[in-house]
Enzyme design. Sequence first.
Site, PDB file in Angstrom:
ATOM      1  N   LEU A  10      76.621  37.050  43.708  1.00 43.10           N
ATOM      2  CA  LEU A  10      77.920  36.362  44.754  1.00 43.10           C
ATOM      3  C   LEU A  10      78.811  37.722  44.708  1.00 43.10           C
ATOM      4  O   LEU A  10      79.431  38.261  43.683  1.00 43.10           O
ATOM      5  CB  LEU A  10      78.704  35.365  44.016  1.00 43.10           C
ATOM      6  CG  LEU A  10      79.295  34.445  44.687  1.00 43.10           C
ATOM      7  CD1 LEU A  10      78.792  33.803  46.010  1.00 43.10           C
ATOM      8  CD2 LEU A  10      80.116  33.241  43.947  1.00 43.10           C
ATOM      9  N   ASP A  11      79.132  37.969  45.800  1.00 44.72           N
ATOM     10  CA  ASP A  11      79.748  39.240  46.277  1.00 44.72           C
ATOM     11  C   ASP A  11      81.105  39.283  45.605  1.00 44.72           C
ATOM     12  O   ASP A  11      81.553  38.194  45.256  1.00 44.72           O
ATOM     13  CB  ASP A  11      80.084  39.304  47.678  1.00 44.72           C
ATOM     14  CG  ASP A  11      78.949  39.758  48.501  1.00 44.72           C
ATOM     15  OD1 ASP A  11      78.010  40.267  47.964  1.00 44.72           O
ATOM     16  OD2 ASP A  11      78.912  39.468  49.732  1.00 44.72           O
ATOM     17  N   PRO A  12      81.717  40.394  44.905  1.00 48.61           N
ATOM     18  CA  PRO A  12      83.194  40.299  44.381  1.00 48.61           C
ATOM     19  C   PRO A  12      84.087  39.721  45.076  1.00 48.61           C
ATOM     20  O   PRO A  12      85.168  38.764  44.596  1.00 48.61           O
ATOM     21  CB  PRO A  12      83.527  41.797  44.253  1.00 48.61           C
ATOM     22  CG  PRO A  12      82.111  42.386  44.404  1.00 48.61           C
ATOM     23  CD  PRO A  12      81.168  41.548  45.077  1.00 48.61           C
TER      24      PRO A  12
ATOM     25  N   ALA B 238      83.724  37.117  47.103  1.00 52.35           N
ATOM     26  CA  ALA B 238      83.465  35.728  47.310  1.00 52.35           C
ATOM     27  C   ALA B 238      83.695  34.981  46.097  1.00 52.35           C
ATOM     28  O   ALA B 238      83.780  35.766  44.824  1.00 52.35           O
ATOM     29  CB  ALA B 238      81.824  35.485  47.410  1.00 52.35           C
TER      30      ALA B 238
END
Length: 311
Positions: free
Chosen positions: A48-50, A52
């Site tokens: 999960l992207d930072p 997000a």
Amino acid sequence: MSRPRKPKGRPVSGWLILDKPFDFGSTEAVAKIKWLFKAQKAGHAGTLDPLASGMLPIALGDATKTVPYVMDGRKIYEFTVTWGEERTTDDLEGEVTRSSEKRPAADAIQAILGDYTGVIQQIPPQFSAIKIAGERAYDLAREGEAVEIPSREVEIHRLTLIGCPDENTAAFEVECGKGTYVRALARDFGRQLGCFGHISALRRTFVAPFGEDDMVPLADLTALEEIADEAERLAALDAFLIDTGEALSSLPQIVINDDQAHRLRMGNPIILRGRDAPVSADEAYATARGKLVAIGEIAGGEFRPKRVFGG
């Protein structure tokens, strides 16, 4: 001859469904959970992207053997697209590469959603973990190298326009399969609508088979650090864990007795008896006393173990 090193940490196993906070990396989150639980092993089921927030399933101990089954599951994201700018990373982190004064009406947005539903071709973002000639695309992008990433097939099960808070933004919910980049959806929406766009908010709310009710905020876990007694603190943390076998709910389940469980853990097949015994399955899992014993195949009236789990 030197003795093999004893693994550091506890042999604790299970799934922790973390509600990852904004601006916190997935690798950083796994390291934090591993340290909190004093676990020997830990891994996550899908980065999960930072920038997000939301669901990051983290596997501890034997649960790491079931990570692929969660990685393959459906996912649900809520996301906001801001119109007027395309960015290098397709989210707030990147630099602006193209801009437009045009803003799309809600009916124009709604009209294109069918183009992104079903099995579609999608080109992943330049800043992604896709490997190009053995190197990660994001490493090449950070060096300023423009790379050609081939399109790939992804599946969008459901795509909904939730609303348009103002003329500059639109909120969506998407249910999608493995490998879908939501940032790429925002980029492609903007290009098709002629106004450009990027993700300005992204939250994952579901990773099959886990739902929102399973999520645990990081703050709830770190608050337990105040418990001075280690045994009490670890017991409180362990109460948040979901049984390893829950990750396999999409597979056929075989309930076995203790003797059969012992045979499977020794790597031996067991004979399946009874009118309701499944005839064949490429993959199934066996449980005893509610605990996962093995993942294997069913063939020729037998359950044949492929991966076994501790008692």
